[in-house]
Write an enzyme that holds these catalytic residues in place. Structure first.
Site, PDB file in Angstrom:
ATOM      1  N   GLY A   7     -14.115 -13.629 -13.994  1.00 42.26           N
ATOM      2  CA  GLY A   7     -13.291 -12.487 -13.592  1.00 42.26           C
ATOM      3  C   GLY A   7     -13.434 -11.373 -14.615  1.00 42.26           C
ATOM      4  N   SER A   8     -12.403 -10.545 -14.692  1.00 38.79           N
ATOM      5  CA  SER A   8     -12.486  -9.371 -15.558  1.00 38.79           C
ATOM      6  C   SER A   8     -12.363  -9.745 -17.035  1.00 38.79           C
ATOM      7  CB  SER A   8     -11.372  -8.393 -15.193  1.00 38.79           C
ATOM      8  OG  SER A   8     -10.118  -9.015 -15.395  1.00 38.79           O
ATOM      9  N   ASN A  46     -15.281 -11.962  -5.514  1.00 36.84           N
ATOM     10  CA  ASN A  46     -16.592 -11.441  -5.081  1.00 36.84           C
ATOM     11  C   ASN A  46     -17.577 -12.533  -4.656  1.00 36.84           C
ATOM     12  OD1 ASN A  46     -16.909 -12.237  -7.729  1.00 36.84           O
ATOM     13  ND2 ASN A  46     -18.188 -10.511  -8.313  1.00 36.84           N
ATOM     14  N   CYS A  71     -20.876  -8.947 -10.976  1.00 36.06           N
ATOM     15  CA  CYS A  71     -20.854  -8.627 -12.407  1.00 36.06           C
ATOM     16  C   CYS A  71     -22.272  -8.423 -12.947  1.00 36.06           C
ATOM     17  CB  CYS A  71     -20.102  -9.697 -13.183  1.00 36.06           C
ATOM     18  SG  CYS A  71     -20.648 -11.332 -12.745  1.00 36.06           S
ATOM     19  N   GLU A 131     -16.815 -16.176 -17.849  1.00 32.09           N
ATOM     20  CA  GLU A 131     -17.842 -15.321 -17.227  1.00 32.09           C
ATOM     21  C   GLU A 131     -17.138 -14.016 -16.914  1.00 32.09           C
ATOM     22  OE1 GLU A 131     -20.912 -15.845 -16.965  1.00 32.09           O
ATOM     23  OE2 GLU A 131     -21.090 -18.010 -17.239  1.00 32.09           O
ATOM     24  N   LEU A 132     -17.348 -12.993 -17.754  1.00 32.96           N
ATOM     25  CA  LEU A 132     -16.525 -11.783 -17.647  1.00 32.96           C
ATOM     26  C   LEU A 132     -17.333 -10.587 -17.130  1.00 32.96           C
ATOM     27  CD1 LEU A 132     -14.559 -12.455 -20.955  1.00 32.96           C
ATOM     28  CD2 LEU A 132     -14.041 -13.242 -18.643  1.00 32.96           C
ATOM     29  N   LYS A 138      -7.905 -22.436  -9.020  1.00 37.10           N
ATOM     30  CA  LYS A 138      -7.113 -21.343  -8.446  1.00 37.10           C
ATOM     31  C   LYS A 138      -8.053 -20.244  -7.977  1.00 37.10           C
ATOM     32  CE  LYS A 138      -5.491 -17.445  -9.660  1.00 37.10           C
ATOM     33  NZ  LYS A 138      -5.579 -16.715  -8.375  1.00 37.10           N
ATOM     34  N   PRO A 139      -8.272 -20.152  -6.657  1.00 40.39           N
ATOM     35  CA  PRO A 139      -9.118 -19.072  -6.144  1.00 40.39           C
ATOM     36  C   PRO A 139      -8.373 -17.742  -6.165  1.00 40.39           C
ATOM     37  CG  PRO A 139      -8.492 -20.605  -4.364  1.00 40.39           C
ATOM     38  CD  PRO A 139      -7.761 -21.040  -5.607  1.00 40.39           C
TER      39      PRO A 139
HETATM   40  P1  ADP Z   1     -11.046  -8.901 -10.384  1.00 39.68           P
HETATM   41  O1  ADP Z   1     -11.023  -7.564 -11.043  1.00 39.68           O
HETATM   42  O2  ADP Z   1     -12.376  -9.387  -9.989  1.00 39.68           O
HETATM   43  O3  ADP Z   1      -9.994  -9.097  -9.324  1.00 39.68           O
HETATM   44  P2  ADP Z   1      -9.457 -10.508 -12.146  1.00 39.68           P
HETATM   45  O4  ADP Z   1      -9.827 -10.881 -13.533  1.00 39.68           O
HETATM   46  O5  ADP Z   1      -8.268  -9.624 -11.950  1.00 39.68           O
HETATM   47  O6  ADP Z   1     -10.766  -9.883 -11.555  1.00 39.68           O
HETATM   48  O7  ADP Z   1      -9.250 -11.790 -11.233  1.00 39.68           O
HETATM   49  C1  ADP Z   1     -10.049 -12.926 -11.329  1.00 39.68           C
HETATM   50  C2  ADP Z   1      -9.172 -14.146 -11.119  1.00 39.68           C
HETATM   51  O8  ADP Z   1      -8.198 -14.197 -12.150  1.00 39.68           O
HETATM   52  C3  ADP Z   1      -8.398 -14.151  -9.809  1.00 39.68           C
HETATM   53  O9  ADP Z   1      -8.303 -15.489  -9.336  1.00 39.68           O
HETATM   54  C4  ADP Z   1      -7.055 -13.627 -10.250  1.00 39.68           C
HETATM   55  O10 ADP Z   1      -6.011 -14.027  -9.375  1.00 39.68           O
HETATM   56  C5  ADP Z   1      -6.907 -14.302 -11.584  1.00 39.68           C
HETATM   57  N1  ADP Z   1      -5.933 -13.673 -12.496  1.00 39.68           N
HETATM   58  C6  ADP Z   1      -5.570 -12.388 -12.562  1.00 39.68           C
HETATM   59  N2  ADP Z   1      -4.627 -12.213 -13.519  1.00 39.68           N
HETATM   60  C7  ADP Z   1      -4.398 -13.439 -14.071  1.00 39.68           C
HETATM   61  C8  ADP Z   1      -3.544 -13.944 -15.119  1.00 39.68           C
HETATM   62  N3  ADP Z   1      -2.747 -13.148 -15.800  1.00 39.68           N
HETATM   63  N4  ADP Z   1      -3.605 -15.260 -15.378  1.00 39.68           N
HETATM   64  C9  ADP Z   1      -4.437 -16.073 -14.715  1.00 39.68           C
HETATM   65  N5  ADP Z   1      -5.244 -15.676 -13.741  1.00 39.68           N
HETATM   66  C10 ADP Z   1      -5.242 -14.379 -13.412  1.00 39.68           C
END
Ligand code: ADP
Length: 485
Positions: A233-234, A157, A289, A255-256, A180-181
């Site tokens: 991320g999530s 985002n 978020c 940052e969740l 890692k983007p």
């Molecule tokens: P969103 O719902 O915003 O896509 P995610 O948490 O799924 O949020 O993704 C945020 C980041 O975390 C991305 O770079 C995604 O590729 C990465 N990601 C997703 N799953 C994993 C995992 N199991 N281990 C490490 N990174 C991950």
């Protein structure tokens, strides 16, 4: 130097100062969410490439940590200038892969540059302490040192600025990085490799790897050379990463997710609240978020607020991010649209009313209408679930206490907003809300000078402000004895 957008669109990973393909030769397609077309590919790297990037970062760390803060600040200033010189090109790249409006993308790139400049300055103020010693012949020093190699995982985002918040303090403090983007928006991440190379950072200091999230993530979390994981991320993925880093006891910053409440009291300036609500809800098509997830409006002004918010939402111009005047672009993908539809269907089946939008946009694809939903009640799914789309559910409340309780009734604690004209109430409510970021009579509050970060299941640690560099530093206590004093 001014460059074209294509200059930044690298279809390779940046490891140890070289642009490389995945070992397997496999790639991932990158799609423009505004038209569904593939704009290019990036490597589908995995464990082996990540390990090489970590090892390069570890080698680079040995000399990078010995450079002076002033030297690092100078390189960061060059990085800042390179970003600002190319703000338009970087913004266009961001729109192509992410979908937001060009105006918002330029704002994001400007914010990235601002974070880099801020940490160029903060890196020079990483002070330790000389502590009064309880022993006459010993002295106590407390020093701050860079933690080492950091792993940074970022979402789609804000593909540019989320890395700025991590690379800025990391590089300023003397850490090296493997980033890692997100796979949906890798080009804005890889562009950091181009920019760092051109600003003159030594090879291995910044490495960018794209590909299989869990393979790259596992290696970053489990490799003992990595001393810190910073993730945006999530909450679900964040929890997994926290567990995986436990094996090597790394520092973590998380940052969740959020579930931001936006409370409007009877005594508020309603027009100001509506203006703030539009910004706090529909920015980035509701995909941030800190976007409002739940509006709580006091009974006396409820109908007026819903009417004004609905009218303002309907006026928003939806379109491709690159079109002049667009205020809301597409959602990131079909899955995001389906989630929004599900949440609206759940609400209407429980008595909610759609007062603006409510459906896919005539533009098709992943465009969705800016939506307002009245008569929202706590049994509806968006009371607890992050919408991540342009939908504004409006709940009604009677008392201040009820509003605070409703707002806090969530596992999340990132951003919250409230509008009131009463100073006493402003303090009571501010102190009652369990959130890391509070906007009082303001709907957009993020700035590089202030610490951004959530409470509860919204995360750990802060980004921005002087606090944002702390997570990249180890504190060391040194006792110097036998001084014969
Ligand atoms: P969103 O719902 O915003 O896509 P995610 O948490 O799924 O949020 O993704 C945020 C980041 O975390 C991305 O770079 C995604 O590729 C990465 N990601 C997703 N799953 C994993 C995992 N199991 N281990 C490490 N990174 C991950």
């Amino acid at each position: 130097m001014l460059q074209k957008t294509s200059h930044f669109m690298r279809q390779a990973n940046f490891i140890d100062g070289a642009w490389v393909k995945a070992d397997s030769g496999q790639t991932i397609d990158v799609v423009n969410p505004a038209n569904g077309q593939t704009i290019g590919t990036v490597p589908r790297a995995g464990t082996a490439e990540t390990r090489r990037a970590i090892e390069a970062a570890d080698v680079a760390f040995r000399s990078w940590k010995r450079t002076s803060a002033d030297h690092r600040a100078k390189l960061l200033r060059k990085l800042h200038d390179a970003i600002m010189d190319n703000q338009d090109a970087l913004a266009e790249l961001l729109v192509m892969e992410q979908g937001k409006s060009l105006a918002e993308a330029k704002g994001e790139v400007g914010m990235s540059a601002a974070y880099i400049l801020w940490y160029a300055e903060e890196g020079r103020r990483v002070y330790g302490d000389v502590v009064p010693s309880p022993w006459a012949d010993r002295r106590i020093l407390v020093t701050k040192e860079p933690v080492g190699v950091i792993g940074a995982i970022t979402p789609w985002n804000f593909p540019s600025s989320m890395l700025a918040r991590k690379l800025g303090p990391a590089l300023a403090s003397g850490c090296t990085a493997v980033a890692k983007p997100a796979s949906q928006t890798p080009y804005s991440g890889l562009a950091w490799g181009v920019l760092c190379e051109e600003a003159g950072f030594p090879k291995g200091v910044v490495n960018i790897v794209t590909g299989a999230a869990s393979e790259i993530g596992d290696e970053l979390c489990e490799n003992p050379l990595v001393r810190k994981i910073t993730f945006t991320g999530s909450t679900e993925v964040g929890k997994t990463l926290i567990k995986k880093t436990a094996g090597t006891v790394k520092k973590v910053s998380m940052e969740l997710g959020g579930n931001a409440p936006f409370i409007v009291f009877d005594d508020a300036d309603i027009d100001r609240a509506v203006e703030g609500a539009i910004a706090a809800k529909y920015r980035n098509s509701g995909q941030t978020c800190v976007c409002t997830n739940r509006f709580f409006v006091q009974a006396g002004i409820y109908d007026t607020f819903v009417e004004k918010l609905s009218a303002a939402a309907e006026k928003l111009k939806v379109g491709s991010g690159l079109e002049e005047g667009t205020q809301q672009g597409p959602l990131i993908d079909e899955k995001a649209i389906e989630k929004v539809e599900e949440l609206i269907a759940d609400a209407t089946s429980k008595g909610a009313k759609v007062t603006a939008g409510g459906a896919r946009h005539p533009l098709g694809g992943s465009f969705f209408q800016p939506t307002v939903i009245s008569n929202a009640t706590p049994d509806m799914r968006f009371m607890q679930e992050e919408i991540f789309g342009p939908v504004a559910p409006v709940f009604r409340f009677e008392t201040e206490e009820e509003a605070i309780n409703l707002a806090n009734d969530t596992v999340f604690g990132l951003a919250c907003y409230f509008y009131t004209g009463d100073l006493g109430r402003a303090f009571r409510v501010m102190e009652g809300l369990k959130y890391g970021l509070v906007g009082v009579n303001e709907g957009i509050i993020t700035t590089v000078e202030a610490p951004f970060g959530g409470l509860k299941e919204s995360g750990l640690g802060k980004e921005g402000g002087h606090q944002g560099i702390e997570d990249y530093l180890d504190t060391k206590y040194v006792c110097i004895g036998g001084l014969g004093l």
